[in-house]
Design a protein around this motif. Structure first.
Motif, PDB file in Angstrom:
ATOM      1  N   MET A   1       0.874  -1.182  -0.049  1.00 42.82           N
ATOM      2  CA  MET A   1       0.173   0.026   0.033  1.00 42.82           C
ATOM      3  C   MET A   1       0.754   1.180   0.079  1.00 42.82           C
ATOM      4  O   MET A   1       1.891   1.324   0.463  1.00 42.82           O
ATOM      5  N   GLY A   2       0.339   2.419  -0.590  1.00 47.55           N
ATOM      6  CA  GLY A   2       0.917   3.530  -0.561  1.00 47.55           C
ATOM      7  C   GLY A   2       0.094   4.728  -0.244  1.00 47.55           C
ATOM      8  O   GLY A   2      -1.016   4.506   0.174  1.00 47.55           O
ATOM      9  N   SER A   3       0.530   6.091  -0.451  1.00 45.93           N
ATOM     10  CA  SER A   3      -0.333   6.939  -0.225  1.00 45.93           C
ATOM     11  C   SER A   3       0.058   8.143  -1.289  1.00 45.93           C
ATOM     12  O   SER A   3       1.068   7.876  -2.017  1.00 45.93           O
ATOM     13  N   MET A   4      -0.533   9.150  -1.103  1.00 47.50           N
ATOM     14  CA  MET A   4      -0.358  10.407  -1.940  1.00 47.50           C
ATOM     15  C   MET A   4      -0.099  11.628  -1.162  1.00 47.50           C
ATOM     16  O   MET A   4      -0.877  11.581  -0.060  1.00 47.50           O
ATOM     17  N   ILE A   5       0.468  12.615  -1.426  1.00 50.01           N
ATOM     18  CA  ILE A   5       0.310  13.831  -0.700  1.00 50.01           C
ATOM     19  C   ILE A   5       0.045  14.911  -1.720  1.00 50.01           C
ATOM     20  O   ILE A   5       0.523  14.877  -2.910  1.00 50.01           O
ATOM     21  N   VAL A   6      -0.803  15.687  -1.515  1.00 53.02           N
ATOM     22  CA  VAL A   6      -1.333  17.115  -2.046  1.00 53.02           C
ATOM     23  C   VAL A   6      -1.098  18.231  -1.265  1.00 53.02           C
ATOM     24  O   VAL A   6      -1.381  18.244  -0.137  1.00 53.02           O
ATOM     25  N   ALA A   7      -0.355  19.170  -1.721  1.00 51.62           N
ATOM     26  CA  ALA A   7      -0.087  20.368  -1.162  1.00 51.62           C
ATOM     27  C   ALA A   7      -0.675  21.396  -1.905  1.00 51.62           C
ATOM     28  O   ALA A   7      -0.593  21.622  -3.280  1.00 51.62           O
ATOM     29  N   VAL A   8      -1.379  22.304  -1.145  1.00 50.37           N
ATOM     30  CA  VAL A   8      -2.091  23.520  -1.594  1.00 50.37           C
ATOM     31  C   VAL A   8      -1.941  24.719  -0.973  1.00 50.37           C
ATOM     32  O   VAL A   8      -1.666  24.680   0.125  1.00 50.37           O
ATOM     33  N   GLU A   9      -1.421  25.835  -1.643  1.00 51.56           N
ATOM     34  CA  GLU A   9      -0.774  26.962  -1.198  1.00 51.56           C
ATOM     35  C   GLU A   9      -2.168  27.632  -0.761  1.00 51.56           C
ATOM     36  O   GLU A   9      -3.244  27.898  -1.673  1.00 51.56           O
ATOM     37  N   VAL A  10      -1.881  28.325   0.418  1.00 54.35           N
ATOM     38  CA  VAL A  10      -3.073  29.204   0.926  1.00 54.35           C
ATOM     39  C   VAL A  10      -2.718  30.649   0.616  1.00 54.35           C
ATOM     40  O   VAL A  10      -1.555  31.081   0.949  1.00 54.35           O
ATOM     41  N   ARG A  41      -1.053  20.574   3.547  1.00 53.59           N
ATOM     42  CA  ARG A  41      -0.674  19.204   3.033  1.00 53.59           C
ATOM     43  C   ARG A  41      -1.695  18.417   3.536  1.00 53.59           C
ATOM     44  O   ARG A  41      -1.936  18.090   4.820  1.00 53.59           O
ATOM     45  N   LEU A  42      -2.207  17.501   2.619  1.00 59.40           N
ATOM     46  CA  LEU A  42      -3.244  16.413   2.577  1.00 59.40           C
ATOM     47  C   LEU A  42      -2.729  15.199   2.269  1.00 59.40           C
ATOM     48  O   LEU A  42      -1.836  15.206   1.217  1.00 59.40           O
ATOM     49  N   SER A  43      -2.918  14.270   3.090  1.00 58.47           N
ATOM     50  CA  SER A  43      -1.927  12.980   2.762  1.00 58.47           C
ATOM     51  C   SER A  43      -2.842  11.664   2.779  1.00 58.47           C
ATOM     52  O   SER A  43      -2.824  10.752   3.695  1.00 58.47           O
ATOM     53  N   PRO A  44      -3.859  11.482   2.099  1.00 62.27           N
ATOM     54  CA  PRO A  44      -4.969  10.472   2.130  1.00 62.27           C
ATOM     55  C   PRO A  44      -4.059   9.051   1.834  1.00 62.27           C
ATOM     56  O   PRO A  44      -3.297   9.206   0.846  1.00 62.27           O
ATOM     57  N   ASN A  45      -4.672   7.998   2.294  1.00 58.02           N
ATOM     58  CA  ASN A  45      -3.703   6.581   1.816  1.00 58.02           C
ATOM     59  C   ASN A  45      -4.727   6.030   0.645  1.00 58.02           C
ATOM     60  O   ASN A  45      -5.835   6.350   0.316  1.00 58.02           O
ATOM     61  N   THR A  50     -12.199   8.137  -3.389  1.00 60.65           N
ATOM     62  CA  THR A  50     -11.846   9.540  -4.301  1.00 60.65           C
ATOM     63  C   THR A  50     -12.840  10.400  -4.012  1.00 60.65           C
ATOM     64  O   THR A  50     -12.524  11.726  -3.991  1.00 60.65           O
ATOM     65  N   GLU A  51     -14.121  10.086  -3.545  1.00 63.81           N
ATOM     66  CA  GLU A  51     -14.989  11.000  -3.258  1.00 63.81           C
ATOM     67  C   GLU A  51     -14.535  12.147  -2.086  1.00 63.81           C
ATOM     68  O   GLU A  51     -14.946  13.122  -2.095  1.00 63.81           O
ATOM     69  N   GLN A  52     -14.118  11.302  -1.134  1.00 64.14           N
ATOM     70  CA  GLN A  52     -13.940  11.978  -0.029  1.00 64.14           C
ATOM     71  C   GLN A  52     -12.535  12.863  -0.102  1.00 64.14           C
ATOM     72  O   GLN A  52     -12.650  13.881   0.536  1.00 64.14           O
ATOM     73  N   ILE A  53     -11.726  12.443  -0.938  1.00 59.50           N
ATOM     74  CA  ILE A  53     -10.597  13.377  -1.496  1.00 59.50           C
ATOM     75  C   ILE A  53     -11.210  14.410  -2.049  1.00 59.50           C
ATOM     76  O   ILE A  53     -10.549  15.549  -1.783  1.00 59.50           O
ATOM     77  N   HIS A  54     -12.027  14.322  -3.157  1.00 52.34           N
ATOM     78  CA  HIS A  54     -12.516  15.623  -3.975  1.00 52.34           C
ATOM     79  C   HIS A  54     -13.335  16.501  -2.697  1.00 52.34           C
ATOM     80  O   HIS A  54     -13.100  17.607  -3.044  1.00 52.34           O
ATOM     81  N   ALA A  55     -13.811  15.881  -1.773  1.00 48.77           N
ATOM     82  CA  ALA A  55     -14.574  16.773  -0.841  1.00 48.77           C
ATOM     83  C   ALA A  55     -13.781  17.418   0.046  1.00 48.77           C
ATOM     84  O   ALA A  55     -13.922  18.355   0.220  1.00 48.77           O
ATOM     85  N   ALA A  56     -12.880  16.862   0.531  1.00 53.57           N
ATOM     86  CA  ALA A  56     -11.739  17.501   1.439  1.00 53.57           C
ATOM     87  C   ALA A  56     -10.915  18.707   0.456  1.00 53.57           C
ATOM     88  O   ALA A  56     -10.951  19.497   1.030  1.00 53.57           O
ATOM     89  N   LEU A  57     -10.708  18.462  -0.852  1.00 53.25           N
ATOM     90  CA  LEU A  57     -10.307  19.534  -1.643  1.00 53.25           C
ATOM     91  C   LEU A  57     -10.884  20.642  -1.847  1.00 53.25           C
ATOM     92  O   LEU A  57     -10.823  21.734  -1.843  1.00 53.25           O
ATOM     93  N   ASP A  58     -12.422  20.267  -2.003  1.00 50.49           N
ATOM     94  CA  ASP A  58     -13.152  21.604  -2.179  1.00 50.49           C
ATOM     95  C   ASP A  58     -13.374  22.268  -0.747  1.00 50.49           C
ATOM     96  O   ASP A  58     -13.505  23.320  -0.766  1.00 50.49           O
TER      97      ASP A  58
END
Length: 65
Positions: A1-10, A41-45, A50-58
């Motif tokens: 298993m792995g994960s991804m990291i999403v970084a968003v500038e505020v 930084r958001l680090s979902p596994n 996918t729906e939760q990731i999109h909701a979190a990003l929104d």
């Protein structure tokens, strides 16, 4: 298993402030970097739907406004 990291500038607000708001209002756990980085930084596994990731990003985008 792995994960991804999403970084968003505020922009326009403090990333730590936005991070606290995301946790208290939505239960979204992010790592906030203040100062010149001012980034969340958001680090979902792989098990995170996918729906939760999109909701979190929104919500991250909405909170950063």
């Amino acid at each position: 298993m792995g994960s991804m990291i999403v970084a968003v500038e505020v922009r326009g607000r403090s990333a730590p402030e936005v991070g606290d708001e995301l946790m208290s209002a939505h239960g979204i756990n992010v790592r906030a970097f203040g100062g010149s980085a001012n980034t969340l930084r958001l680090s979902p596994n792989l098990a995170t739907p996918t729906e939760q990731i999109h909701a979190a990003l929104d919500r991250m985008a909405g909170a950063a406004r």
